[in-house]
Scaffold this motif. Structure first.
Motif, PDB file in Angstrom:
ATOM      1  N   VAL A   2      40.039  33.279  55.909  1.00 12.10           N
ATOM      2  CA  VAL A   2      39.309  32.025  56.138  1.00 12.10           C
ATOM      3  C   VAL A   2      40.354  30.926  56.327  1.00 12.10           C
ATOM      4  O   VAL A   2      40.729  30.227  55.380  1.00 12.10           O
ATOM      5  CB  VAL A   2      38.364  31.691  54.966  1.00 12.10           C
ATOM      6  CG1 VAL A   2      37.643  30.359  55.207  1.00 12.10           C
ATOM      7  CG2 VAL A   2      37.337  32.801  54.771  1.00 12.10           C
ATOM      8  N   PRO A   3      40.866  30.763  57.545  1.00  6.03           N
ATOM      9  CA  PRO A   3      41.906  29.749  57.777  1.00  6.03           C
ATOM     10  C   PRO A   3      41.484  28.342  57.367  1.00  6.03           C
ATOM     11  O   PRO A   3      42.323  27.520  56.974  1.00  6.03           O
ATOM     12  CB  PRO A   3      42.160  29.839  59.288  1.00  6.03           C
ATOM     13  CG  PRO A   3      41.721  31.218  59.670  1.00  6.03           C
ATOM     14  CD  PRO A   3      40.569  31.532  58.769  1.00  6.03           C
ATOM     15  N   ALA A   4      40.177  28.048  57.455  1.00  4.85           N
ATOM     16  CA  ALA A   4      39.692  26.709  57.129  1.00  4.85           C
ATOM     17  C   ALA A   4      39.664  26.422  55.638  1.00  4.85           C
ATOM     18  O   ALA A   4      39.365  25.291  55.232  1.00  4.85           O
ATOM     19  CB  ALA A   4      38.301  26.499  57.722  1.00  4.85           C
ATOM     20  N   ALA A   5      39.950  27.418  54.808  1.00  6.96           N
ATOM     21  CA  ALA A   5      39.980  27.212  53.357  1.00  6.96           C
ATOM     22  C   ALA A   5      41.301  26.556  52.976  1.00  6.96           C
ATOM     23  O   ALA A   5      42.289  27.219  52.654  1.00  6.96           O
ATOM     24  CB  ALA A   5      39.791  28.529  52.618  1.00  6.96           C
ATOM     25  N   THR A   6      41.325  25.234  53.028  1.00  2.40           N
ATOM     26  CA  THR A   6      42.546  24.494  52.763  1.00  2.40           C
ATOM     27  C   THR A   6      42.499  23.846  51.390  1.00  2.40           C
ATOM     28  O   THR A   6      41.427  23.602  50.832  1.00  2.40           O
ATOM     29  CB  THR A   6      42.782  23.415  53.832  1.00  2.40           C
ATOM     30  OG1 THR A   6      41.677  22.506  53.812  1.00  2.40           O
ATOM     31  CG2 THR A   6      42.895  24.043  55.221  1.00  2.40           C
ATOM     32  N   GLY A   7      43.673  23.567  50.860  1.00  7.25           N
ATOM     33  CA  GLY A   7      43.748  22.928  49.559  1.00  7.25           C
ATOM     34  C   GLY A   7      45.161  22.505  49.242  1.00  7.25           C
ATOM     35  O   GLY A   7      46.037  22.485  50.114  1.00  7.25           O
ATOM     36  N   LEU A   8      45.400  22.182  47.985  1.00 10.16           N
ATOM     37  CA  LEU A   8      46.687  21.670  47.544  1.00 10.16           C
ATOM     38  C   LEU A   8      47.266  22.522  46.429  1.00 10.16           C
ATOM     39  O   LEU A   8      46.521  23.043  45.590  1.00 10.16           O
ATOM     40  CB  LEU A   8      46.549  20.238  47.020  1.00 10.16           C
ATOM     41  CG  LEU A   8      46.187  19.135  48.000  1.00 10.16           C
ATOM     42  CD1 LEU A   8      45.965  17.839  47.239  1.00 10.16           C
ATOM     43  CD2 LEU A   8      47.275  18.959  49.038  1.00 10.16           C
ATOM     44  N   LEU A   9      48.582  22.632  46.415  1.00 13.78           N
ATOM     45  CA  LEU A   9      49.287  23.130  45.248  1.00 13.78           C
ATOM     46  C   LEU A   9      49.891  21.912  44.559  1.00 13.78           C
ATOM     47  O   LEU A   9      50.690  21.183  45.149  1.00 13.78           O
ATOM     48  CB  LEU A   9      50.388  24.121  45.633  1.00 13.78           C
ATOM     49  CG  LEU A   9      51.010  24.922  44.479  1.00 13.78           C
ATOM     50  CD1 LEU A   9      51.736  26.148  45.023  1.00 13.78           C
ATOM     51  CD2 LEU A   9      51.976  24.108  43.640  1.00 13.78           C
ATOM     52  N   ILE A  10      49.479  21.701  43.310  1.00 10.71           N
ATOM     53  CA  ILE A  10      49.947  20.569  42.522  1.00 10.71           C
ATOM     54  C   ILE A  10      50.944  21.089  41.483  1.00 10.71           C
ATOM     55  O   ILE A  10      50.549  21.760  40.531  1.00 10.71           O
ATOM     56  CB  ILE A  10      48.785  19.859  41.793  1.00 10.71           C
ATOM     57  CG1 ILE A  10      47.627  19.570  42.757  1.00 10.71           C
ATOM     58  CG2 ILE A  10      49.282  18.606  41.101  1.00 10.71           C
ATOM     59  CD1 ILE A  10      47.949  18.569  43.822  1.00 10.71           C
ATOM     60  N   LEU A  42      48.023  23.685  51.789  1.00 12.91           N
ATOM     61  CA  LEU A  42      47.952  25.106  52.098  1.00 12.91           C
ATOM     62  C   LEU A  42      46.683  25.451  52.869  1.00 12.91           C
ATOM     63  O   LEU A  42      45.656  24.791  52.728  1.00 12.91           O
ATOM     64  CB  LEU A  42      47.983  25.922  50.795  1.00 12.91           C
ATOM     65  CG  LEU A  42      49.145  25.622  49.841  1.00 12.91           C
ATOM     66  CD1 LEU A  42      48.964  26.410  48.545  1.00 12.91           C
ATOM     67  CD2 LEU A  42      50.481  25.936  50.482  1.00 12.91           C
ATOM     68  N   GLY A  43      46.751  26.504  53.669  1.00 16.69           N
ATOM     69  CA  GLY A  43      45.595  27.018  54.391  1.00 16.69           C
ATOM     70  C   GLY A  43      45.419  28.506  54.149  1.00 16.69           C
ATOM     71  O   GLY A  43      46.359  29.207  53.769  1.00 16.69           O
ATOM     72  N   GLY A  44      44.189  28.985  54.367  1.00 16.55           N
ATOM     73  CA  GLY A  44      43.910  30.401  54.158  1.00 16.55           C
ATOM     74  C   GLY A  44      43.809  30.804  52.703  1.00 16.55           C
ATOM     75  O   GLY A  44      44.096  31.943  52.340  1.00 16.55           O
ATOM     76  N   LEU A  45      43.349  29.888  51.852  1.00 15.52           N
ATOM     77  CA  LEU A  45      43.292  30.155  50.414  1.00 15.52           C
ATOM     78  C   LEU A  45      42.216  31.185  50.061  1.00 15.52           C
ATOM     79  O   LEU A  45      41.146  31.219  50.666  1.00 15.52           O
ATOM     80  CB  LEU A  45      43.011  28.862  49.647  1.00 15.52           C
ATOM     81  CG  LEU A  45      44.130  27.822  49.604  1.00 15.52           C
ATOM     82  CD1 LEU A  45      43.620  26.540  48.964  1.00 15.52           C
ATOM     83  CD2 LEU A  45      45.328  28.350  48.827  1.00 15.52           C
ATOM     84  N   ASP A  46      42.510  31.972  49.058  1.00 12.54           N
ATOM     85  CA  ASP A  46      41.516  32.893  48.476  1.00 12.54           C
ATOM     86  C   ASP A  46      41.499  32.718  46.960  1.00 12.54           C
ATOM     87  O   ASP A  46      41.338  33.683  46.218  1.00 12.54           O
ATOM     88  CB  ASP A  46      41.823  34.343  48.854  1.00 12.54           C
ATOM     89  CG  ASP A  46      43.184  34.812  48.325  1.00 12.54           C
ATOM     90  OD1 ASP A  46      44.036  33.956  48.002  1.00 12.54           O
ATOM     91  OD2 ASP A  46      43.400  36.037  48.248  1.00 12.54           O
ATOM     92  N   LEU A  47      41.650  31.476  46.521  1.00 10.28           N
ATOM     93  CA  LEU A  47      41.806  31.184  45.100  1.00 10.28           C
ATOM     94  C   LEU A  47      40.715  30.247  44.596  1.00 10.28           C
ATOM     95  O   LEU A  47      40.269  29.341  45.302  1.00 10.28           O
ATOM     96  CB  LEU A  47      43.169  30.522  44.841  1.00 10.28           C
ATOM     97  CG  LEU A  47      44.398  31.284  45.327  1.00 10.28           C
ATOM     98  CD1 LEU A  47      45.654  30.470  45.069  1.00 10.28           C
ATOM     99  CD2 LEU A  47      44.493  32.627  44.654  1.00 10.28           C
TER     100      LEU A  47
END
Length: 233
Positions: A30-38, A124-129
């Motif tokens: 899921v490339p659209a699953a974007t987020g941040l690593l803090i 980040l992109g493509g997250l599965d978390l």
């Protein structure tokens, strides 16, 4: 050897997935699953991340903080969804989330690195978390070493089939959501988040994405979105 190690997270992830159901079964699907690593305060200094922007992908080593891990007496075999939920393979021949130690591994796309007031953020992109997942370590993905040309995928050698996604009764939401959120919902549903043994065309499922509950049914290889219910704050 009977040794134990204490591992401390170096950060956590902010993810659009707020509960376990619906999280992609593999990173990158899921490339659209974007987020941040803090990063944690001790690892927010830019010196720790210097040069990471030259890599397109990263390995994340993380903790299944919301899943139980295997206990003595548990079966050492699991039933992967890709095999229909009926055939068993050994836990070490799978990427099942319930494992002897609650450790996960994901390769994600590095979209950007930003810094503000001496604090680094990795986009980040493509997250599965799951949102809030603790990160134990980050390592650059190195193509010549991490993509061997003679690699074999065993029983998961080809990508899974995807569902078509239609908005149905929730079509009016297409005008209310931005294109990134629409892509996130469609790509998440297309990878069919249902348990492998579920095949009831009348069953309504709910998947938490960001601040929404996306409710859908699956009929004839299509995910039909029935309703979107925003969280009440």
């Amino acid at each position: 050897m009977n040794e134990e190690w204490t591992l401390r997270p170096i950060g956590h992830v902010e993810s659009p997935y707020r509960e376990g159901f619906g999280i992609p079964r593999q990173s990158g699907v899921v490339p659209a699953a974007t987020g941040l690593l803090i990063p944690t305060p001790e690892w927010q200094q830019p010196a720790a991340w210097q040069g990471i922007e030259t890599f397109s992908h990263l390995w994340l080593i993380w903790v299944f903080h919301a899943k139980r891990h295997m206990q003595p007496g548990d079966s050492p075999a699991v039933r992967p969804p890709r095999l229909g939920g009926n055939r068993r393979v050994g836990v070490f021949a799978s990427r099942a989330p319930v494992r002897p130690n609650p450790v996960g591994l994901s390769v994600v796309r590095l979209l950007d690195v930003t810094e503000k007031d001496g604090r680094v953020r990795l986009h980040l992109g493509g997250l599965d978390l799951l949102d809030g997942t603790p990160i134990l370590d980050v390592k650059p993905h190195v193509p010549y070493a991490d993509c061997p040309p003679d690699s074999r995928g065993g029983w998961a050698s080809s990508p899974p089939e995807r569902l078509a996604v239609v908005w149905g009764a929730a079509e009016s939401w297409l005008e209310r959501l931005d294109s990134a959120t629409v892509a996130l919902i469609e790509q998440s549903l297309a990878q069919d988040p249902r348990p492998a043994f579920h095949a009831d065309p009348d069953r309504v499922y709910g998947m938490r994405i960001e601040d929404m509950d996306v409710r859908f049914v699956v009929r004839e290889h299509r995910a039909e979105i029935q309703e979107i219910v925003p969280d009440r704050k």
